[in-house]
Each structure stands twice: as C-alpha cells, then as structure tokens.
Motif scaffolding. Structure first.
Motif, PDB file in Angstrom:
ATOM      1  N   SER A 108      -3.559   3.538  10.925  1.00  0.00           N
ATOM      2  CA  SER A 108      -2.187   3.962  11.205  1.00  0.00           C
ATOM      3  C   SER A 108      -1.231   2.775  11.347  1.00  0.00           C
ATOM      4  CB  SER A 108      -2.147   4.829  12.466  1.00  0.00           C
ATOM      5  OG  SER A 108      -0.888   5.454  12.597  1.00  0.00           O
ATOM      6  N   LEU A 112       3.941  -1.069   6.333  1.00  0.00           N
ATOM      7  CA  LEU A 112       3.105  -1.390   5.181  1.00  0.00           C
ATOM      8  C   LEU A 112       3.395  -2.782   4.643  1.00  0.00           C
ATOM      9  CD1 LEU A 112       0.925  -0.044   3.382  1.00  0.00           C
ATOM     10  CD2 LEU A 112       2.776   0.647   1.856  1.00  0.00           C
ATOM     11  N   LYS A 158       5.730   3.472   7.402  1.00  0.00           N
ATOM     12  CA  LYS A 158       4.496   3.939   6.770  1.00  0.00           C
ATOM     13  C   LYS A 158       4.762   5.049   5.743  1.00  0.00           C
ATOM     14  CE  LYS A 158       2.753   4.977  10.777  1.00  0.00           C
ATOM     15  NZ  LYS A 158       1.780   5.459  11.796  1.00  0.00           N
ATOM     16  N   VAL A 274       1.470   7.169   5.285  1.00  0.00           N
ATOM     17  CA  VAL A 274       0.269   6.344   5.275  1.00  0.00           C
ATOM     18  C   VAL A 274      -0.501   6.510   6.584  1.00  0.00           C
ATOM     19  CG1 VAL A 274      -0.617   3.969   5.150  1.00  0.00           C
ATOM     20  CG2 VAL A 274       1.293   4.692   3.693  1.00  0.00           C
TER      21      VAL A 274
END
Length: 448
Positions: A108, A112, A158, A274
């Motif tokens: 988690s 990114l 994310k 993500v």
C-alpha cells in the motif's frame, strides 16, 4: 535459447548495448535520448537515474530487428517465419519456486513516483506515463486470463489512469463493473522479449492463453507466482510488478499524452488504485518512447506478422508484409509473387478488413524491398496508376487514437496496387552478381 529475464537478454547484447553513466532525469531527459537515437543505434541502459539511486532504465530494446532476431535465436530474414512457427507451439506456464520479482515488497505505497522512475515523455504530456507495462487480470465472468499493453498515467499518490481501448481487458473490466466489483490487476514491467511481445498478440476471444503463446515463443514455459495483494498470477522474473484494482464506476481524464500517432490524445478512462509494488533489487525500469523505432518493430512483428500469417492462408503468392515505420500501424506494405491484379485487389480488401488499425495498404512485387521506403516509393511512381489501381473503402471503423477520424464513428481506407505489368519495359535495372559481391566485400571493410 530462451532468455529467462530481461537482465539475461541485456547481458547477452555485448556491444549492442550502450551504457549511459551520466546522470539523466526521468522527466523528459531519458525520453529525449531515446527519441534522438539513430535507426541502427544499440539498446540503451541508463545507470544513473536522477532521484532513484540503484535503479536503471533500459530503452530502445527493439529499435533494431537484429535484436529481436537475437531474442528468438534466429536471423532477421527468418524472423517472421520463426515467430509464426513458434507461436503455434503453445507451452503452458508453470509456478515458480522463488520469485525474484518479489525481492522487495512495498505494501500500500503512498506515492508511486517515490518508488519508480516512470518517464515523462513529451512537453505537453499530462504527467508521467507507463508505456510498456503488461496489464494482467482474470475475467470474472469466465476465469480466462488476459494480458496486454495499455498506457497508464501516474495521477499522483497511488492512482493510475488506464486506457482500455481494446479487448479482452476492456471486456473483463466491463464484466466486473456490471457486477459492481473492482477488477483485480497486476502490471508487469521489465519482461524478457518473448513474453512482452506475446502480450500484444491478437488472440481473439477464443484464442490461446497469451502466457502459453509466450511459452511457445520462448521455447519453454513462463514461470509465474501469485501476486502479494491481488488474486492475479504474475511473471516471477519481472523486474517490477504493480498490483491494484480497477475501481468500478470511476472515470477520470487521462492525458494528454503524445501517442504513437505523433499527436497528443486525451481520454476519459478507468482508474487503478495501487495496493502493492514489488520489484527486484536494483531493478531495471523499461522505457519505451511512443512514435519510435521501438514501437515500429513491436507493431510490425506482433501485429504485422500475425496479419501476414492470416493472409498467406487466404491468398496465394503473399510473400511478406511490413507495417510502415512511423504510422502507428496504420499503413502496410505487402510483397507478392505471381499474383494477378484481381487477386491483389482481393488481398487489399482482406487486409483492410482483418486489421481495424490499417488505413492504407500498398502491394508490390517481391522484387521490391518493402522495408526500404525508397523502393516502395519507386514502385508507386512507376507501376501504379491512380485511376486504375486505387481501392477505396468508405464507412470503415475509425481507430480511437487516429486524429483524422476523431469525432467520427466511421473512417475510410485505401489500397494501392503497385505491381509490375507484363512487358519487358518493367524489368528492373540490375548489376552482375560478381560485381555486386565485390562491391559488398569492399563496403564490409569500411564498416569494420
């Protein structure tokens, strides 16, 4: 010999790999190098990526056909036939005992871009874009595996925007969304050539599993492992795997992005959230610059060779096919032998209908090198009469990223018959074989 991973392929390139040790920024600078490389340039490995100590970026992997031929253990002349032969020998994947792709695990992650040097390619791009990520998932309706290359925009944090323009993954997403469920996905980055190329094979709804196609192309099975946070099987020897879920009912602007057409394209697209990122130690991020020789070779081999195989079963005398560089797969040149004009016209109709990307097709005799634009232009200039030799198709499906048909539900297509006539006046000028051999021997010494 199959390459087990991207690292082994790069390690085998020798002088055909350029090591860049100066610092380069993933924002614009690396893409600028990849875009500026000449046609015959080596693959490139950036070993000092600004802001990402230990990470490397590899590019121009497929910019020359010789490297793809090396990946398949064949010659440039035999590349298309080797591809077609190996593709028929599907080899199912196997589960690996260990997973280099999961040497480092980030559960988690909050951001990114703090982990991966995703490239920003063009001045007006809306952000960094993943251009060579293989999206993997399973159809919730059938359990069938799907994989394909889809562009993805890093939207911050994310979240990724993903352009799902083509089946089967677009249909898998629709099936999950109809059930009100997220679609679990994984994005594999940094694959060896055979698996990457298999991901863009057009297998159709009833076609073979692309992982099995990859095994056939490799000559041995692809090793898979279970992803860490989603129910998806991923290549065990990938450099990087991004895991996540495509959110149901969510659409956001994705773009603009400088596409393979050479123009910017913006879409309203689904969103991936993500859930984890895994990667190898000192990973290699794969950089692919749109509208480049890399893309030309990928399209010509995966899409062009597939179309060649189809046409050879339908029309006698089809010798070779090439998707013209720089056209995003919209234009093709086809070489034929002893093919009468009425059959050439049928061939054009078939080609334009089998591949929805194709907008123009030029057919020449096999005395013309279809990979030499000068030769194809010569055939068009001396063997083609516009009124007699043009095939037009109206009301055809336009392609989503083609700006000429933007905003229209229908496009149009054209074919050009540039085959020779029957008279002696169509005999090409030639040189004696012995004289040519002596000249080529001299030229070979100049390149040493």
């Amino acid at each position: 010999m199959a390459y087990p991973d991207l690292r082994s392929f790069l390690g085998d390139l020798g002088d055909d790999l350029l090591h860049v040790r100066d610092e380069f920024d993933p924002k614009f600078e690396i893409a600028a190098v990849l875009r500026s490389l000449p046609a015959d340039a080596p693959a490139t490995l950036f070993e000092n990526v600004r802001g990402y100590p230990g990470a490397r970026v590899a590019g121009n992997l497929f910019g020359a056909r010789r490297r793809v031929a090396r990946a398949f253990g064949t010659t440039e002349e035999r590349l298309a036939q080797t591809w077609l032969d190996n593709k028929q020998r599907a080899i199912a994947p196997v589960f690996a005992k260990n997973a280099p792709a999961q040497e480092v695990v980030h559960e988690s992650p909050d951001e990114l871009l703090s982990l991966l040097p995703v490239l920003t390619h063009h001045e007006k791009d809306g952000g960094p874009f993943i251009t060579t990520g293989v999206l993997l998932c399973t159809d919730p309706a059938t359990g069938r595996r799907g994989m394909g290359i889809h562009r993805m925009m890093v939207k911050g944090g994310k979240r990724l925007g993903v352009l799902l323009a083509n089946p089967p993954l677009s249909q898998f997403h629709a099936n999950a969304e109809a059930a009100g469920r997220p679609l679990e996905v994984a994005i594999a980055l940094g694959l060896e050539p055979a698996t990457l190329l298999a991901s863009v094979v057009r297998s159709g709804p009833q076609g073979p599993d692309k992982m099995s196609v990859a095994g056939g192309l490799r000559g041995e099975p692809v090793e898979l492992v279970r992803a860490r946070s989603v129910d998806v099987e991923v290549p065990a020897r990938a450099e990087i795997v991004i895991e996540g879920r495509i959110l149901p009912g969510v659409r956001e602007e994705e773009g603009p992005f400088g596409e393979n057409t050479g123009y910017y394209f913006t879409n309203v697209s689904p969103v991936i959230e993500v859930t984890a990122v895994t990667h190898r130690d000192n990973f290699i991020y794969p950089g692919l610059c749109p509208w480049s020789g890399d893309v030309d070779t990928l399209l010509s081999l995966a899409a062009g060779t597939e179309l060649l195989g189809q046409l050879q079963t339908m029309v006698a005398g089809v010798v070779d096919l090439d998707l013209v560089g720089g056209t995003a797969g919209f234009s093709a040149a086809i070489a034929v032998r002893n093919c009468p004009r009425h059959e050439v016209r049928r061939l054009i109709m078939l080609a334009l209908n089998l591949d929805k990307r194709l907008k123009t097709v030029t057919v020449v005799d096999d005395d013309v090198n279809i990979r030499d634009p000068r030769e194809v232009a010569w055939a068009m200039a001396t063997r083609y009469l516009p009124e007699r030799d043009t095939v037009l198709i109206g009301g055809a499906e336009g392609y989503v990223i083609d700006p000429s048909s933007a905003g229209s539900i229908a496009g149009s297509k054209a074919g050009f018959v540039a085959t020779r006539g029957a008279g002696l006046e169509f005999d090409r000028i030639t040189l004696p074989a012995a004289a040519l051999a002596k000249a080529q021997a001299l030229l070979a010494t100049l390149h040493k």
